[in-house]
Design a protein around this motif. Structure first.
Motif, mmCIF file in Angstrom:
data_model
loop_
_atom_site.group_PDB
_atom_site.id
_atom_site.type_symbol
_atom_site.label_atom_id
_atom_site.label_comp_id
_atom_site.label_asym_id
_atom_site.label_seq_id
_atom_site.Cartn_x
_atom_site.Cartn_y
_atom_site.Cartn_z
ATOM 1 N N LEU A 1 31.066 56.429 -83.977
ATOM 2 C CA LEU A 1 30.283 55.320 -83.433
ATOM 3 C C LEU A 1 30.852 54.942 -82.076
ATOM 4 C CD1 LEU A 1 28.243 52.943 -83.595
ATOM 5 C CD2 LEU A 1 30.072 51.626 -84.707
ATOM 6 N N ARG A 2 29.967 54.886 -81.091
ATOM 7 C CA ARG A 2 30.350 54.406 -79.764
ATOM 8 C C ARG A 2 29.361 53.320 -79.372
ATOM 9 N NH1 ARG A 2 30.850 59.982 -79.505
ATOM 10 N NH2 ARG A 2 32.969 60.750 -79.063
ATOM 11 N N ALA A 3 29.896 52.195 -78.912
ATOM 12 C CA ALA A 3 29.021 51.086 -78.575
ATOM 13 C C ALA A 3 29.577 50.312 -77.397
ATOM 14 C CB ALA A 3 28.848 50.158 -79.777
ATOM 15 N N THR A 4 28.671 49.785 -76.596
ATOM 16 C CA THR A 4 29.016 48.866 -75.512
ATOM 17 C C THR A 4 28.253 47.572 -75.766
ATOM 18 O OG1 THR A 4 29.374 50.648 -73.922
ATOM 19 C CG2 THR A 4 28.966 48.448 -73.034
ATOM 20 N N LEU A 5 29.002 46.490 -76.002
ATOM 21 C CA LEU A 5 28.409 45.207 -76.334
ATOM 22 C C LEU A 5 28.574 44.279 -75.145
ATOM 23 C CD1 LEU A 5 30.033 44.866 -79.882
ATOM 24 C CD2 LEU A 5 27.898 46.000 -79.272
ATOM 25 N N GLY A 6 27.439 43.912 -74.552
ATOM 26 C CA GLY A 6 27.483 43.028 -73.398
ATOM 27 C C GLY A 6 26.661 41.781 -73.630
ATOM 28 N N PRO A 7 26.775 40.810 -72.749
ATOM 29 C CA PRO A 7 26.022 39.562 -72.926
ATOM 30 C C PRO A 7 24.512 39.763 -72.788
ATOM 31 C CG PRO A 7 27.117 39.602 -70.787
ATOM 32 C CD PRO A 7 27.638 40.784 -71.541
ATOM 33 N N ALA A 8 24.087 40.788 -72.055
ATOM 34 C CA ALA A 8 22.657 40.993 -71.835
ATOM 35 C C ALA A 8 22.128 42.210 -72.581
ATOM 36 C CB ALA A 8 22.369 41.140 -70.340
ATOM 37 N N THR B 1 23.014 45.831 -75.141
ATOM 38 C CA THR B 1 23.900 46.520 -76.071
ATOM 39 C C THR B 1 23.407 47.955 -76.219
ATOM 40 O OG1 THR B 1 24.409 44.528 -77.337
ATOM 41 C CG2 THR B 1 24.726 46.640 -78.449
ATOM 42 N N THR B 2 24.332 48.897 -76.143
ATOM 43 C CA THR B 2 24.000 50.289 -76.438
ATOM 44 C C THR B 2 24.964 50.773 -77.510
ATOM 45 O OG1 THR B 2 25.458 51.155 -74.706
ATOM 46 C CG2 THR B 2 23.152 50.734 -74.107
ATOM 47 N N ALA B 3 24.451 51.583 -78.407
ATOM 48 C CA ALA B 3 25.284 52.107 -79.488
ATOM 49 C C ALA B 3 24.795 53.502 -79.849
ATOM 50 C CB ALA B 3 25.234 51.194 -80.708
ATOM 51 N N THR B 4 25.729 54.385 -80.111
ATOM 52 C CA THR B 4 25.417 55.753 -80.513
ATOM 53 C C THR B 4 26.189 56.072 -81.783
ATOM 54 O OG1 THR B 4 25.070 56.446 -78.221
ATOM 55 C CG2 THR B 4 25.412 58.179 -79.845
ATOM 56 N N LEU B 5 25.473 56.526 -82.786
ATOM 57 C CA LEU B 5 26.091 56.902 -84.057
ATOM 58 C C LEU B 5 25.795 58.367 -84.326
ATOM 59 C CD1 LEU B 5 27.528 56.136 -86.743
ATOM 60 C CD2 LEU B 5 25.258 55.638 -87.667
ATOM 61 N N TRP C 1 20.938 53.467 -79.873
ATOM 62 C CA TRP C 1 20.212 52.206 -79.757
ATOM 63 C C TRP C 1 20.493 51.593 -78.391
ATOM 64 C CZ3 TRP C 1 16.537 49.008 -80.770
ATOM 65 C CH2 TRP C 1 16.664 47.647 -80.496
ATOM 66 N N ASP C 2 19.433 51.194 -77.706
ATOM 67 C CA ASP C 2 19.555 50.562 -76.395
ATOM 68 C C ASP C 2 18.756 49.273 -76.443
ATOM 69 O OD1 ASP C 2 19.485 49.783 -73.723
ATOM 70 O OD2 ASP C 2 19.484 51.853 -73.018
#
Length: 663
Positions: free
Chosen positions: A164-171, A173-177, A206-207
């Motif tokens: 799982l790789r994810a970038t969680l930001g205030p505006a 979010t991207t995640a790859t599983l 997910w974007d």
């Protein structure tokens, strides 16, 4: 966001505990955080609860490590941590990290027992997460998913690799599983879903910017059952690629590409309502260069329990399908070199080519042609048919001629309405170009007899699954005529077909008839009537049948010893008497009249002959054959009632028997 400011180096003289409070990001939150300085080079972190996407992800998190300051950053080295994870219980592992402030920190955690490696990095307003699980038991992952509200009932066996790789930001979010498995098995409690030795790889992204899912999945080996489909990825490796947009109420399928080995591909777009996962619209295009494999996998399961159950197909097909609100709104198919076989209907077609179009209204014309085929054992010649199919209606656009058995069926009109409903209606007119009955007998593996079958086929009407014929069907057989009237069939393609009819035979040549069936030679003419014939599952259950010599027939009437023996056996009398004594020198005898009747009810046949015979030993009989001239032979029956099955066996035995040596 609550948290600490920059940390400056200091050397505590004693243990110091700092209450951090809570830290939070767009999708995560940590509560009741405390930092404890154990010594100038040791630090302990305690977190009561960690939440992810609104659910508890960990409790009682505790970590301690050796520390040192580098500029304004506190680094954690050679650390250990433990936490309680829902579904997994208490985990322990190693820890490394660095902490500058609430917006600048990173951590690396490893749990060797579960093959787990996780890195977390907070940079400015974004949090980057990477989690890898290698060789994890699928059953343990199921427990973890259940703890996060993703219930997956059933039993799992095998191991799974997850990343799982994810970038969680205030505006955004991207995640790859990513998931890989080499030998996964699964059994769902209801039996509707199962997997055996599944080898697969899947990658989902997910974007949140466009609210978009992107998926790629590969089935490389093993089998999957998802009622009613059975997918064998060893025989047909399968790939699927999907792009879907998520809105408040719908999933919009921007593109779906499915490939099943070399068997075929499917392209689709569509709209799915989140309320009940209802398909609102879809556009599909398929290409099946190897129709046999694709048909067996994707079509046959949906035909189980229908008249097309067991339908097989080979060849090439391509086309498109449109759906609205879960209902078909358009279909186009192009067939090339297709072989179809519908065993339940007894129909097959070879080298089928053409185009089929269907729409609720205004459908384009359809045209099909085939090189050969069969109905049951009856072979079909090459033919071509043009028609229009729209809504629940189907209509021929031109007369259709189907060659068979040295003749043909020439359909002048065929119009069906309300197809698929009990109220099916049909308008049918056709002519039968003379069919060779000998060829028909050979095709059906019947005793061969001559004659032809031809004439006009009267109108066919179909309503409420009742098929009825307007008028009569007539055939010329055994130098006489056979006429069927009042013919009706109820659910002829159902589980228990029922048929009703009346049959009339006139001037049947007995010499041709008996010679065909090796019954024993009889000359003369025969009339017969079968009134109230009722068939259930194509077997007789009721009728009134009477057969007798044709009135006024002046042809020569002779009957052989074998025929006398067989008629006597059917009537319950003795056999073999004529082969003994002086009568054995006669091969045949003259007769005046013959006849037999049977009234079938409830499995019993009430029998009679042409007229009563004088009593014998107090038992009344009936003439089956009334002799003429000398030596005169009468055949008298005494059995009045017999089981229909027994009577059929007696007739079959008479036809199979060689009879007495003297013919």
């Amino acid at each position: 966001m609550a948290g600490l400011g920059a940390i400056a180096p200091r050397a505590p003289a004693q243990e110091i505990t700092v209450d951090v409070g809570a830290l939070a990001g767009p999708s995560w939150r940590a509560d009741n955080i405390t930092l404890t300085y154990l010594s100038p080079s040791a630090l302990r972190l305690d977190v009561a609860t960690v939440q992810w996407a609104g659910r508890v992800a960990a409790t009682k998190l505790q970590a301690h490590c050796s520390t040192r300051f580098v500029a304004t950053e506190l680094r954690c080295e050679r650390g250990r941590f433990s936490a309680t994870i829902p579904g997994w219980g208490r985990l322990q592992g190693t820890l490394e990290g660095a902490f500058g402030n609430a917006e600048s920190w990173r951590a690396r955690l490893e749990v060797p027992r579960h093959g787990l490696l996780a890195t977390l990095e907070q940079s400015a307003a974004d949090m980057n997460v990477a989690v890898r699980v290698h060789g994890q038991k699928a059953e343990d992952l199921r427990k973890l998913a259940a703890a996060f509200g993703q219930a997956m009932p059933g039993e799992f066996a095998g191991n799974v690799d997850l990343t799982l790789r994810a970038t969680l930001g205030p505006a955004t979010t991207t995640a790859t599983l990513e998931m890989s498995t080499g030998s996964l098995s699964y059994q769902e409690p209801s039996g509707r879903y199962a997997a055996e030795n599944l080898a697969a790889h899947a990658r989902a992204r997910w974007d949140s910017g466009p609210q978009q899912w992107t998926l790629r999945a590969e089935g490389r080996g093993g089998q999957v059952y998802a009622e009613p489909l059975f997918l064998d990825f060893t025989a047909l490796p399968t790939t699927a690629e999907l792009v879907a947009l998520d809105s408040k109420d719908h999933w919009r399928i921007e593109g779906l590409h499915l490939r099943q080995g070399t068997a075929g591909t499917l392209e689709a777009t569509g709209l799915i309502s989140k309320a009940g996962l209802r398909l609102e619209s879809a556009e599909l295009a398929f290409d099946a260069p190897a129709l046999a494999s694709l048909f067996a996998t994707d079509v046959q399961p949906f035909l189980i329990g229908t008249p097309l159950d067991g339908l097989t197909a080979q060849g090439t097909a391509r086309g498109s399908v449109s759906l609205r609100s879960g209902s078909l709104t358009a279909l186009t198919a192009e067939l090339s070199g297709v072989a179809l076989s519908a065993g339940r209907l007894g129909l097959s077609l070879d080298d089928l080519n053409g185009q089929v179009h269907w729409a609720p209204a205004g459908a384009a014309p359809s045209s099909l042609q085939w090189h050969a085929g069969s109905i049951g054992r009856i072979p079909l010649g090459p033919s071509k048919v043009s028609f229009r199919a729209q809504g629940r209606d189907l209509e021929l656009l031109a007369p259709w001629r189907q060659p068979l058995l040295e003749g043909a069926v020439h359909v002048q009109r065929l119009a069906l309405s309300k197809v698929g409903l009990p109220q099916l209606d049909a308008d049918f007119r056709a002519a039968l170009e003379p069919i060779d009955l000998a060829a028909l007998c050979r095709a059906l593996d019947w005793p061969v007899f001559g004659g032809t079958l031809g004439g006009q086929l009267p109108g066919l009407r179909v309503q409420n699954e009742v098929w009825s014929i307007d008028g009569a069907l007539e055939a010329q057989v055994f130098d006489g005529t056979v006429r069927l009237e009042n013919l009706r069939a109820i659910e002829p393609f159902g589980v228990l077909p029922r048929v009703a009819a009346d049959a009339h035979m006139r001037r049947i040549d007995l010499e041709t008839l008996t010679g065909t069936f090796s019954f024993g030679r009889i000359t003369g003419r025969l009339d017969g009537d079968v009134e109230g014939l009722r068939l259930l599952d194509w077997k007789p259950v009721a009728f009134d049948a009477r057969f007798h010599s044709t009135p006024g027939d002046d042809s020569r009437r002779r009957i052989s010893q074998r025929a006398i023996d067989n008629i006597s056996a059917i009537g319950g009398g003795p056999t073999g008497l004529l082969s003994r004594g002086f009568l054995s020198i006669f091969k045949d005898f003259s007769y005046d009249r013959m006849g037999i009747s049977c009234v079938l009810r409830d499995g019993r046949c009430r029998m009679d002959g042409i007229e009563p015979a004088p009593p014998h030993d107090g038992q009344a009989g009936y003439y089956l054959v009334k002799g003429r001239l000398l030596p005169r032979i009468d055949v008298v029956g005494y059995t009045r009632e017999v089981s229909w099955d027994t009577l059929v066996q007696q007739v079959e035995a008479a036809l199979a028997s060689g009879g007495p040596q003297t013919q």
